[in-house]
Design a protein around this motif. Sequence first.
Motif, PDB file in Angstrom:
ATOM      1  N   VAL B   8       0.737  -1.282  -0.088  1.00 49.83           N
ATOM      2  CA  VAL B   8      -0.039  -0.076  -0.159  1.00 49.83           C
ATOM      3  C   VAL B   8       0.899   1.337   0.001  1.00 49.83           C
ATOM      4  N   LYS B   9       1.834   1.334   0.856  1.00 50.97           N
ATOM      5  CA  LYS B   9       3.001   2.279   0.981  1.00 50.97           C
ATOM      6  C   LYS B   9       3.350   2.834  -0.478  1.00 50.97           C
ATOM      7  N   ARG B  10       3.769   1.637  -1.256  1.00 46.30           N
ATOM      8  CA  ARG B  10       4.783   1.848  -2.405  1.00 46.30           C
ATOM      9  C   ARG B  10       3.494   2.184  -3.314  1.00 46.30           C
ATOM     10  N   LEU B  11       2.370   1.737  -3.452  1.00 49.15           N
ATOM     11  CA  LEU B  11       1.259   2.151  -4.159  1.00 49.15           C
ATOM     12  C   LEU B  11       1.016   3.666  -4.196  1.00 49.15           C
ATOM     13  N   LEU B  12       0.859   4.150  -2.989  1.00 51.75           N
ATOM     14  CA  LEU B  12       0.785   5.547  -2.796  1.00 51.75           C
ATOM     15  C   LEU B  12       1.852   6.483  -3.475  1.00 51.75           C
ATOM     16  N   TRP B  13       2.966   6.006  -3.409  1.00 48.96           N
ATOM     17  CA  TRP B  13       4.156   6.300  -3.899  1.00 48.96           C
ATOM     18  C   TRP B  13       4.056   6.789  -5.486  1.00 48.96           C
ATOM     19  N   LEU B  14       3.360   5.945  -6.049  1.00 45.38           N
ATOM     20  CA  LEU B  14       2.781   5.817  -7.406  1.00 45.38           C
ATOM     21  C   LEU B  14       2.400   7.243  -8.147  1.00 45.38           C
ATOM     22  N   VAL B  15       1.403   7.723  -7.056  1.00 48.25           N
ATOM     23  CA  VAL B  15       0.812   9.077  -7.431  1.00 48.25           C
ATOM     24  C   VAL B  15       1.785  10.165  -7.694  1.00 48.25           C
ATOM     25  N   PRO B  16       2.641  10.620  -6.760  1.00 44.96           N
ATOM     26  CA  PRO B  16       3.384  11.760  -7.116  1.00 44.96           C
ATOM     27  C   PRO B  16       4.259  11.270  -8.186  1.00 44.96           C
ATOM     28  N   SER B  17       4.814   9.972  -8.296  1.00 48.26           N
ATOM     29  CA  SER B  17       5.741   9.630  -9.373  1.00 48.26           C
ATOM     30  C   SER B  17       4.924   9.983 -10.710  1.00 48.26           C
ATOM     31  N   VAL B  18       4.029   9.102 -10.971  1.00 45.16           N
ATOM     32  CA  VAL B  18       3.083   9.496 -12.160  1.00 45.16           C
ATOM     33  C   VAL B  18       3.117  10.987 -12.466  1.00 45.16           C
ATOM     34  N   PHE B  19       2.589  11.485 -11.571  1.00 50.95           N
ATOM     35  CA  PHE B  19       2.515  13.241 -11.824  1.00 50.95           C
ATOM     36  C   PHE B  19       3.623  13.741 -12.270  1.00 50.95           C
ATOM     37  N   GLY B  20       4.706  13.260 -11.756  1.00 48.87           N
ATOM     38  CA  GLY B  20       6.053  13.881 -12.040  1.00 48.87           C
ATOM     39  C   GLY B  20       6.431  13.545 -13.710  1.00 48.87           C
ATOM     40  N   ILE B  21       5.909  12.424 -13.927  1.00 51.56           N
ATOM     41  CA  ILE B  21       6.349  11.914 -15.340  1.00 51.56           C
ATOM     42  C   ILE B  21       5.495  12.758 -16.336  1.00 51.56           C
ATOM     43  N   ILE B  22       4.284  12.908 -15.792  1.00 56.64           N
ATOM     44  CA  ILE B  22       3.539  13.840 -16.733  1.00 56.64           C
ATOM     45  C   ILE B  22       3.973  15.109 -16.896  1.00 56.64           C
ATOM     46  N   VAL B  23       4.371  15.666 -15.767  1.00 53.78           N
ATOM     47  CA  VAL B  23       4.977  17.157 -15.898  1.00 53.78           C
ATOM     48  C   VAL B  23       6.036  17.308 -16.728  1.00 53.78           C
ATOM     49  N   ILE B  24       6.956  16.193 -16.463  1.00 55.09           N
ATOM     50  CA  ILE B  24       8.143  16.346 -17.206  1.00 55.09           C
ATOM     51  C   ILE B  24       8.039  16.410 -18.784  1.00 55.09           C
ATOM     52  N   THR B  25       7.077  15.067 -19.260  1.00 47.08           N
ATOM     53  CA  THR B  25       7.036  15.045 -20.407  1.00 47.08           C
ATOM     54  C   THR B  25       5.992  16.110 -21.226  1.00 47.08           C
ATOM     55  N   PHE B  26       4.971  16.548 -20.401  1.00 46.18           N
ATOM     56  CA  PHE B  26       4.313  17.677 -20.834  1.00 46.18           C
ATOM     57  C   PHE B  26       5.045  18.775 -21.027  1.00 46.18           C
ATOM     58  N   VAL B  27       5.896  19.276 -20.337  1.00 47.49           N
ATOM     59  CA  VAL B  27       6.755  20.504 -20.559  1.00 47.49           C
ATOM     60  C   VAL B  27       7.407  20.520 -21.625  1.00 47.49           C
ATOM     61  N   ILE B  28       8.132  19.084 -21.637  1.00 42.57           N
ATOM     62  CA  ILE B  28       9.230  18.914 -22.793  1.00 42.57           C
ATOM     63  C   ILE B  28       8.408  18.862 -24.221  1.00 42.57           C
ATOM     64  N   SER B  29       7.010  18.237 -24.250  1.00 43.87           N
ATOM     65  CA  SER B  29       6.554  18.053 -25.431  1.00 43.87           C
ATOM     66  C   SER B  29       5.873  19.042 -25.783  1.00 43.87           C
ATOM     67  N   HIS B  30       5.861  20.384 -25.112  1.00 44.58           N
ATOM     68  CA  HIS B  30       4.939  21.556 -25.232  1.00 44.58           C
ATOM     69  C   HIS B  30       6.004  22.888 -25.543  1.00 44.58           C
ATOM     70  N   VAL B  31       7.184  22.508 -25.546  1.00 43.42           N
ATOM     71  CA  VAL B  31       8.224  23.585 -26.236  1.00 43.42           C
ATOM     72  C   VAL B  31       8.534  23.294 -27.556  1.00 43.42           C
ATOM     73  N   ILE B  32       7.788  22.465 -28.091  1.00 40.53           N
ATOM     74  CA  ILE B  32       8.292  22.028 -29.525  1.00 40.53           C
ATOM     75  C   ILE B  32       7.968  23.270 -30.485  1.00 40.53           C
ATOM     76  N   PRO B  33       9.190  23.260 -31.146  1.00 44.44           N
ATOM     77  CA  PRO B  33       9.258  24.135 -32.163  1.00 44.44           C
ATOM     78  C   PRO B  33       8.464  23.970 -33.567  1.00 44.44           C
ATOM     79  N   ALA B  34       8.244  22.523 -33.849  1.00 39.06           N
ATOM     80  CA  ALA B  34       7.353  22.202 -34.686  1.00 39.06           C
ATOM     81  C   ALA B  34       5.818  22.440 -34.278  1.00 39.06           C
ATOM     82  N   ASP B  35       4.876  22.840 -35.116  1.00 41.11           N
ATOM     83  CA  ASP B  35       3.494  23.216 -34.606  1.00 41.11           C
ATOM     84  C   ASP B  35       2.537  21.963 -34.980  1.00 41.11           C
TER      85      ASP B  35
END
Lengths: 295, 335
Positions: B8-35
């Motif tokens: 259960v403890k480990r599963l709870l850790w998943l939530v911030p980690s997944v959020f972190g992945i989203i933020v990283i990929t989201f920020v990266i994929s939205h500074v694209i020069p291609a439109d």
Amino acid sequence: MSGFARILRKIAEDRVALIGLVLIVLLVLVALFAPLLATHPEDVWEIHPELRLLPPSAEHLFGTDRMGGDIYSRILFGARLTIVIGVVAVGASLLIGVPIGLLAAFYANWFGDLLMRISDVFLAVPQVILAIAIAQTLGPSLPNVILALSLTYWPWFTRLVYAETKRLQNEVFIEATEALGASPWRLIVLHILPNISSAIIVRISLGMGFTILTAAALGFLGLGAQPPVPEWGRMVAESREFLPMAWWYALAPGLAIFLVVMGFNLLGDGLRDVLDPRLRKSPGRRAAAAVRRGS
Amino acid sequence: MYLLTFIVKRLLWLVPSVFGIIVITFVISHVIPADPVRLAAGDTATPEQVAALREELGFDRPLVVQLWYYVQNLVQGDLGESLFTGRPVVEDLLGRLPATIELTLVAMIFSIVVGIPLGVVSALRRNSLLDHVVRIVTVSGLAIASFWLGIMLQLAFAMHFDWLPLGGRFDGFPPPTVTGFLLIDTLIDGDWEGFGNAFSHLLLPALTLAFPALATIVRFTRAGVLDVIQSPYVLHERAMGFPPSVIVWKYVLRNALVATVTQIGLLFGILLAGAVVIEAVFDWPGLGYYAVNSIVMSDYNAVLGFTVWAGVIYMLVNLAVDVVLVLIDPRRSAA
């Protein structure tokens, strides 16, 4: 310098590490003297349609490519790119990763936790996938590939430095130095860094291998340097439409990647044996033999 | 009970980690020069049409707002629509998931079944000819570019000898879908020819994918066995006259495998990443092939969806690995 000479001597005694070192020295020499060693140095840029896809011969040692370029000469010049990719990407990861690892170890509060969590998230996505995503979004070019590799490789240094520093902080000599009133700076520069440098050096060598391999994969997917730049991964990708006829086209650049990555991996493994006293050759051989014989 | 709190403890850790992945990929994929909007609208679109589409897709809003909407949809299991196939990304990913899992699992099983015995034997016969050969293969496995190995295997077995197909997953019509795994579906269908067909397609990509994983497993098993075999309890068992095979395969292996099992979790990451490149080489219609295509076409939602999925699957596998580790070595749950 005597320490360096000592390490070199020990590497020379370890056959595996020596092979690695030789491969890397060869790579560096080839890159430095590419214009002299190349039989057709102009083929990096020039095209000769009448010479396209010739099999290996005395004139073209590894054959020619789809533009009639001499593959042997192009691979020699590709060695320069390979070194640049590896050195810049690993160097940048080092510059990002090591300070973050030290900070996290020294600030054992929410700040240190946060830093480690961030590096964990980077490690939570398989690196190649993250690198592909970054390289793609920034646009296909060599600097972007290097940037993508740096942005994905730094957490390995952070984790390593964090773990090693934490381990050192429990050592008596560090506690004593701290008690004597040494500043964190003094502690890090004079006592921590010298003691974790072996581990970092090993990681650098393995990191070079990993980055070069990943850069080749990105090049293969078309995300790296654009033609006519002689990037090895790209050359393998170009060869695909001429298979199975032009087998030499795919063979040579792939072998070049293999030998270079092998060199860094072997050297890294050898350095670990040489530099890390905890992992020095174990007496396991006799025990293993005894169990096998059943004596 | 202890195990349950651990999970259960480990599963709870998943939530911030997944959020972190989203933020990283989201920020990266939205500074694209291609439109991506212009790409999606097509060459003939007028500036007004592009602007309308931009508004419709929500690309005109601030990054934080877009992120908020994305997370909101994600919680409901919605990853948005692919800008190119026009279908929900979740559907696209789900449809391709079985192909990748089948490939990865076969590669994983192969490397475990071959790798662990090879590592044990290599450690027991340290510095023998066999050990040296195994070490050369191991070192090569981690140095070889998988796309190149795949192409070389194609060159030899598909092009030169013509023994195996060049790529793809199945010739002709696939069997009725039950599990999505062709190896199993053909068997359920009782179609032996189809099974052979699916297997022959799977062989080369699975071997290519398995090679680096095999190398890692052999390496860690060998090191683990060498480490454990010196411990006092092994000496004790030998003194008690236990047969060597029982000592090695029952008592030594259990302790030696701890390092290997940890690696298997990490390996899954290697396999998942390797699948991206290898599926592209073998035209294997899985997640990796989809990801590469989406990347080529700057398909935001698809790339983002794939990265999030890959991250979540990877984290879940590592959680499973940690649970297995606790089962093997109960001392760990205290940590």
